[in-house]
Design a protein around this motif. Structure first.
Motif, mmCIF file in Angstrom:
data_model
loop_
_atom_site.group_PDB
_atom_site.id
_atom_site.type_symbol
_atom_site.label_atom_id
_atom_site.label_comp_id
_atom_site.label_asym_id
_atom_site.label_seq_id
_atom_site.Cartn_x
_atom_site.Cartn_y
_atom_site.Cartn_z
ATOM 1 N N SER A 1 10.117 -7.444 8.774
ATOM 2 C CA SER A 1 8.636 -8.526 8.743
ATOM 3 C C SER A 1 7.526 -7.718 9.386
ATOM 4 N N THR A 2 7.918 -7.458 10.660
ATOM 5 C CA THR A 2 6.694 -7.062 11.482
ATOM 6 C C THR A 2 6.315 -5.593 10.874
ATOM 7 N N ILE A 3 7.088 -4.975 10.675
ATOM 8 C CA ILE A 3 6.659 -3.407 10.185
ATOM 9 C C ILE A 3 6.074 -3.681 9.039
ATOM 10 N N THR A 4 6.517 -4.496 8.056
ATOM 11 C CA THR A 4 5.994 -4.486 6.832
ATOM 12 C C THR A 4 4.445 -5.077 7.165
ATOM 13 N N GLU A 5 4.278 -5.828 7.884
ATOM 14 C CA GLU A 5 2.853 -6.548 8.208
ATOM 15 C C GLU A 5 1.843 -5.366 8.576
ATOM 16 N N ARG A 6 2.655 -4.554 9.610
ATOM 17 C CA ARG A 6 1.741 -3.478 10.216
ATOM 18 C C ARG A 6 1.535 -2.336 9.027
ATOM 19 N N LEU A 7 2.543 -1.970 8.246
ATOM 20 C CA LEU A 7 2.334 -0.932 6.970
ATOM 21 C C LEU A 7 1.179 -1.714 6.309
ATOM 22 N N ASN A 8 1.288 -2.889 5.854
ATOM 23 C CA ASN A 8 0.231 -3.508 5.089
ATOM 24 C C ASN A 8 -1.326 -3.351 5.865
ATOM 25 N N LEU A 9 -1.263 -3.608 6.871
ATOM 26 C CA LEU A 9 -2.567 -3.512 7.778
ATOM 27 C C LEU A 9 -3.068 -2.207 7.518
ATOM 28 N N GLN A 10 -2.354 -1.147 8.136
ATOM 29 C CA GLN A 10 -2.689 0.402 8.005
ATOM 30 C C GLN A 10 -3.059 0.662 6.173
ATOM 31 N N GLN A 11 -2.384 0.068 5.511
ATOM 32 C CA GLN A 11 -2.516 0.249 4.216
ATOM 33 C C GLN A 11 -3.847 0.045 3.773
#
Length: 146
Positions: free
Chosen positions: A75-85
């Motif tokens: 979940s944390t990684i997904t949130e970070r990836l979404n933010l980076q995207q």
């Protein structure tokens, strides 16, 4: 003699019955030993089953905890990836806007260069006309003075 024969028959029968009773006692004793061994084996196996159940429960709990932990990480990684995207998309949009502005500047500069070239040609043409006109006047003046 009849009593004696009967007594001997009864004694023989008694002996046969006592032998059978002795044999049955041995069989019973053997069966009780087997039963005791089986009960011990059953008890041991029930203990093993109980231990395996406890081990399985512990393993399940640990696995469940690890799963929760991994879900949290994902979940944390997904949130970070979404933010980076989102940041990359914003940067891309900014770059595209900047590229469009630069294209506009290039187009404007090309137009200005074209207008400058046209103006220089007009100046050159006028300069040549002026030069020819002066040369004619000079020639005329020389002809008149001679």
């Amino acid at each position: 003699a009849v009593v004696s024969t009967q007594s001997t028959g009864i004694s023989a029968e008694k002996e046969v019955l006592e032998t059978k009773l002795s044999q049955l006692s041995e069989v019973i004793e053997h069966k009780e030993q087997s039963k005791s061994k089986l009960q011990k084996t059953l008890s041991f196996e029930q203990g093993r089953v109980q231990q395996l159940k406890e081990d399985l429960d512990t393993t399940y709990e640990k696995t469940f905890e690890h799963l929760k932990e991994y879900e949290g990480r994902v979940s944390t990684i997904t949130e970070r990836l979404n933010l980076q995207q989102q940041q990359v998309k914003a940067k891309l949009n900014s770059c595209e806007t900047e590229i469009d502005e630069l294209k506009d500047q290039v187009r404007d500069n090309k137009q200005l260069l074209l207008e400058r070239d046209i103006a220089l040609e007009e100046i050159e043409t006028n300069h040549r006309k002026e030069l020819r006109s002066r040369q004619r006047l000079l020639k005329k003046a020389q002809e008149e003075s001679s």
